[in-house]
Design an enzyme around this catalytic site. Structure first.
Site, PDB file in Angstrom:
ATOM      1  N   GLU A  44       0.812  -1.229   0.000  1.00 10.45           N
ATOM      2  CA  GLU A  44       0.000   0.000   0.000  1.00 10.45           C
ATOM      3  C   GLU A  44       0.839   1.271   0.000  1.00 10.45           C
ATOM      4  O   GLU A  44       1.690   1.481   0.871  1.00 10.45           O
ATOM      5  CB  GLU A  44      -0.928   0.001   1.231  1.00 10.45           C
ATOM      6  CG  GLU A  44      -1.852   1.207   1.253  1.00 10.45           C
ATOM      7  CD  GLU A  44      -2.973   1.129   2.284  1.00 10.45           C
ATOM      8  OE1 GLU A  44      -3.051   0.131   3.024  1.00 10.45           O
ATOM      9  OE2 GLU A  44      -3.759   2.082   2.354  1.00 10.45           O
TER      10      GLU A  44
ATOM     11  N   LYS B 148      -8.657  -0.656   0.620  1.00 14.04           N
ATOM     12  CA  LYS B 148      -9.727  -1.051   1.534  1.00 14.04           C
ATOM     13  C   LYS B 148     -10.571  -2.012   0.759  1.00 14.04           C
ATOM     14  O   LYS B 148     -11.050  -1.700  -0.318  1.00 14.04           O
ATOM     15  CB  LYS B 148     -10.522   0.186   1.979  1.00 14.04           C
ATOM     16  CG  LYS B 148     -11.324  -0.053   3.191  1.00 14.04           C
ATOM     17  CD  LYS B 148     -10.683   0.477   4.478  1.00 14.04           C
ATOM     18  CE  LYS B 148      -9.227   0.253   4.651  1.00 14.04           C
ATOM     19  NZ  LYS B 148      -8.829  -0.304   5.926  1.00 14.04           N
TER      20      LYS B 148
HETATM   21  C1  LIG Z   1      -4.721  -3.030   8.607  1.00 19.08           C
HETATM   22  C2  LIG Z   1      -4.487  -3.780   7.548  1.00 19.08           C
HETATM   23  O1  LIG Z   1      -5.080  -3.563   6.358  1.00 19.08           O
HETATM   24  C3  LIG Z   1      -5.772  -2.388   6.057  1.00 19.08           C
HETATM   25  C4  LIG Z   1      -7.184  -2.739   5.872  1.00 19.08           C
HETATM   26  C5  LIG Z   1      -7.625  -3.265   4.673  1.00 19.08           C
HETATM   27  C6  LIG Z   1      -9.041  -3.747   4.533  1.00 19.08           C
HETATM   28  O2  LIG Z   1      -9.831  -3.559   5.473  1.00 19.08           O
HETATM   29  O3  LIG Z   1      -9.383  -4.330   3.498  1.00 19.08           O
HETATM   30  C7  LIG Z   1      -6.750  -3.305   3.583  1.00 19.08           C
HETATM   31  C8  LIG Z   1      -5.515  -2.738   3.641  1.00 19.08           C
HETATM   32  C9  LIG Z   1      -5.081  -1.940   4.808  1.00 19.08           C
HETATM   33  O4  LIG Z   1      -5.238  -0.570   4.616  1.00 19.08           O
HETATM   34  C10 LIG Z   1      -3.534  -4.912   7.535  1.00 19.08           C
HETATM   35  O5  LIG Z   1      -3.290  -5.465   6.472  1.00 19.08           O
HETATM   36  O6  LIG Z   1      -3.016  -5.258   8.588  1.00 19.08           O
END
Ligand SMILES: C=C(O[C@@H]1C=C(C(=O)O)C=C[C@H]1O)C(=O)O
Length: 349
Positions: free
Chosen positions: A148, A164
Site C-alpha cells: 500500500e 480497503k
Molecule cells: C490493517 C491492515 O489492512 C488495512 C485494511 C484493509 C481492509 O480492510 O481491506 C486493507 C488494507 C489496509 O489498509 C492490515 O493489512 O493489517
C-alpha cells in the site's frame, strides 16, 4: 542500511526525528511509528543493489510457526468489532480499522537480520512497496512487504493509494468492500486537500482490483498538486495533514483514533505507520503504509522479539467472525514465509 525499490543505502550520515530534514538535502530512509515517533536517516551511498549486495542466506531464522501470540485473541477482537458497531450506531464514527499485534521470540539472536528477512519475503511474498531499514542503534529494524502506497511525491505532484477491501479472490469482494474504500478515499481527499492547491485533488482510480500474493485488494488513487505555500516544507506539511494514514485509522479520523485507543491493547509501532525513502535533492519520495510488515523489538526485559500486525476496516455491515478471518488471511502467508515454511510454487502468485 536501507533498501527500497532496488536501491541499497549505506554510509549512515545523520539521524533525526525532525521531518523538516526531508526537505533539506540528501537521500533519507524514513520510519514513522503509528504513534507518531519519526526516524529519518540520511545515507551517503545510495546505488542500485547488485547480486553482491544480497544478505547472507543464513542471516535469518524465523520463529516457530506456533510461537506467535496475539495482542487481541479471537474473543477480544470480535468483541472489539461489536463495540465499534455500537459506536457506529451511536453516530460516533463510520469506520474504524481494528488491529492486533502478533509477537514471537526470535530463536537465534545471531540469525536475526531484517535484511535477510526481507530477502526471504521478496521470494515468498513480493510486494510493490517492500523495503528494509536496519538501524539497530536507533531502535529501527524493519522488513516490510507492504502492498500500500501512503504518499508519493514527485516535485509538486503528490499521490496516495488507499487500500480497503480484501478477499481471497476477486469474487469475494462485495459492495461492502467498495463502501469501505469510498469512505477512506473521501478522507484521503480531504487530508491531501489541506496541502494541495484548490481544485487539484482528483481520484484517477477508484476501487481497482489488485492481486497480491494470496489475496486481492481494492485500491484507489488520490492525486493532487502541492500548494505553493507548502512546496518548501512539503514533507513536514504532508505528514502533518495526513498522518496516520486514513486507511489504517478510519473515518472520521479523530473519532476512529479515540476508539482505537480504547480497544487496542498494544502499540502498533512501525505497523500502520509510514515506511520508505525521500530524495530531498530531487524532491521525490515514496512512503508505504507499514502493513504486512515485520519489526524486531529488542527492548528489555524479554529477549529480541519479532512483531507483525494485522487488522481490518470495520463498518456497520461488518461480521465479527469474518473480520477476524480477514486478519488471519492477511497474516497467515507472511508468518509462514518468515518461518521458512512457505514453499514458492510455480503457479502461485
Ligand atoms: C490493517 C491492515 O489492512 C488495512 C485494511 C484493509 C481492509 O480492510 O481491506 C486493507 C488494507 C489496509 O489498509 C492490515 O493489512 O493489517
Amino acid at each position: 542500511m536501507a533498501r527500497f525499490g532496488g536501491l541499497i543505502a549505506t554510509d549512515l550520515r545523520d539521524v533525526t526525528s525532525d521531518p523538516a530534514a526531508l526537505d533539506s538535502t540528501g537521500w533519507w530512509a524514513v520510519a514513522a511509528d503509528f504513534e507518531g515517533a519519526v526516524v529519518c536517516a540520511r545515507f551517503g551511498d545510495v546505488r542500485p543493489a547488485t547480486a553482491a549486495d544480497e544478505p547472507a542466506p543464513d542471516g535469518w531464522r524465523g520463529p516457530a510457526h506456533g510461537a506467535w501470540t496475539s495482542s487481541l485473541d479471537r474473543d477480544s477482537y470480535t468483541g472489539g468489532v461489536r463495540r465499534i458497531r455500537e459506536h457506529i450506531a451511536a453516530g460516533d464514527v463510520y469506520q474504524v480499522n481494528l488491529c492486533r499485534v502478533l509477537t514471537a521470540p526470535l530463536p537465534d539472536p545471531d540469525r536475526a537480520d531484517v535484511d535477510a528477512l526481507s530477502a526471504v519475503l521478496a521470494r515468498g511474498n513480493p510486494a510493490p512497496y517492500a523495503g528494509t531499514i536496519r538501524l539497530p542503534g536507533h531502535g529501527v529494524e524493519i522488513a516490510s512487504a507492504s502492498p500500500e502506497l501512503y504518499l508519493r511525491r514527485d516535485g509538486r505532484t503528490v499521490a496516495s493509494g488507499p487500500i480497503k477491501g480484501t478477499g481471497r479472490t476477486a469474487a469475494d469482494l462485495s459492495e461492502k468492500d467498495r463502501a469501505e474504500n469510498v469512505m477512506i478515499v473521501d478522507l484521503v481527499r480531504n487530508d491531501l486537500g489541506r496541502v494541495c492547491a484548490t481544485g487539484t485533488v482528483t481520484v484517477p482510480a477508484l476501487c481497482a482490483v489488485e492481486p497480491h500474493p494470496g489475496l486481492v485488494h481494492l485500491v484507489s488513487t488520490v492525486r493532487g498538486e502541492l500548494a505553493e505555500r507548502n512546496e518548501k516544507t512539503a514533507w513536514a506539511d504532508l505528514l502533518d495533514a495526513t498522518f496516520p494514514p486514513g486507511s489504517v485509522t478510519g473515518a472520521p479520523k479523530s473519532s476512529a483514533l479515540r476508539i482505537i485507543d480504547e480497544l487496542e491493547t498494544a502499540p502498533r509501532g512501525p505497523y500502520c505507520g509510514g515506511i520508505g525513502w525521500v530524495d530531498a535533492d530531487r524532491r521525490t519520495g515514496e512512503l508505504a503504509v507499514g502493513i504486512r510488515t515485520f519489526w524486531i523489538d529488542r527492548t528489555p526485559p524479554t529477549g529480541p522479539v519479532l512483531r507483525f500486525g494485522a487488522g481490518a476496516g470495520i463498518i456497520w455491515d461488518s461480521d465479527p467472525d469474518r473480520e477476524w478471518a480477514e486478519t488471519e488471511l492477511k497474516a497467515s502467508r507472511l508468518l509462514a514465509v518468515a518461518s521458512g515454511l512457505h514453499e514458492v510454487s510455480g503457479g502461485e502468485r
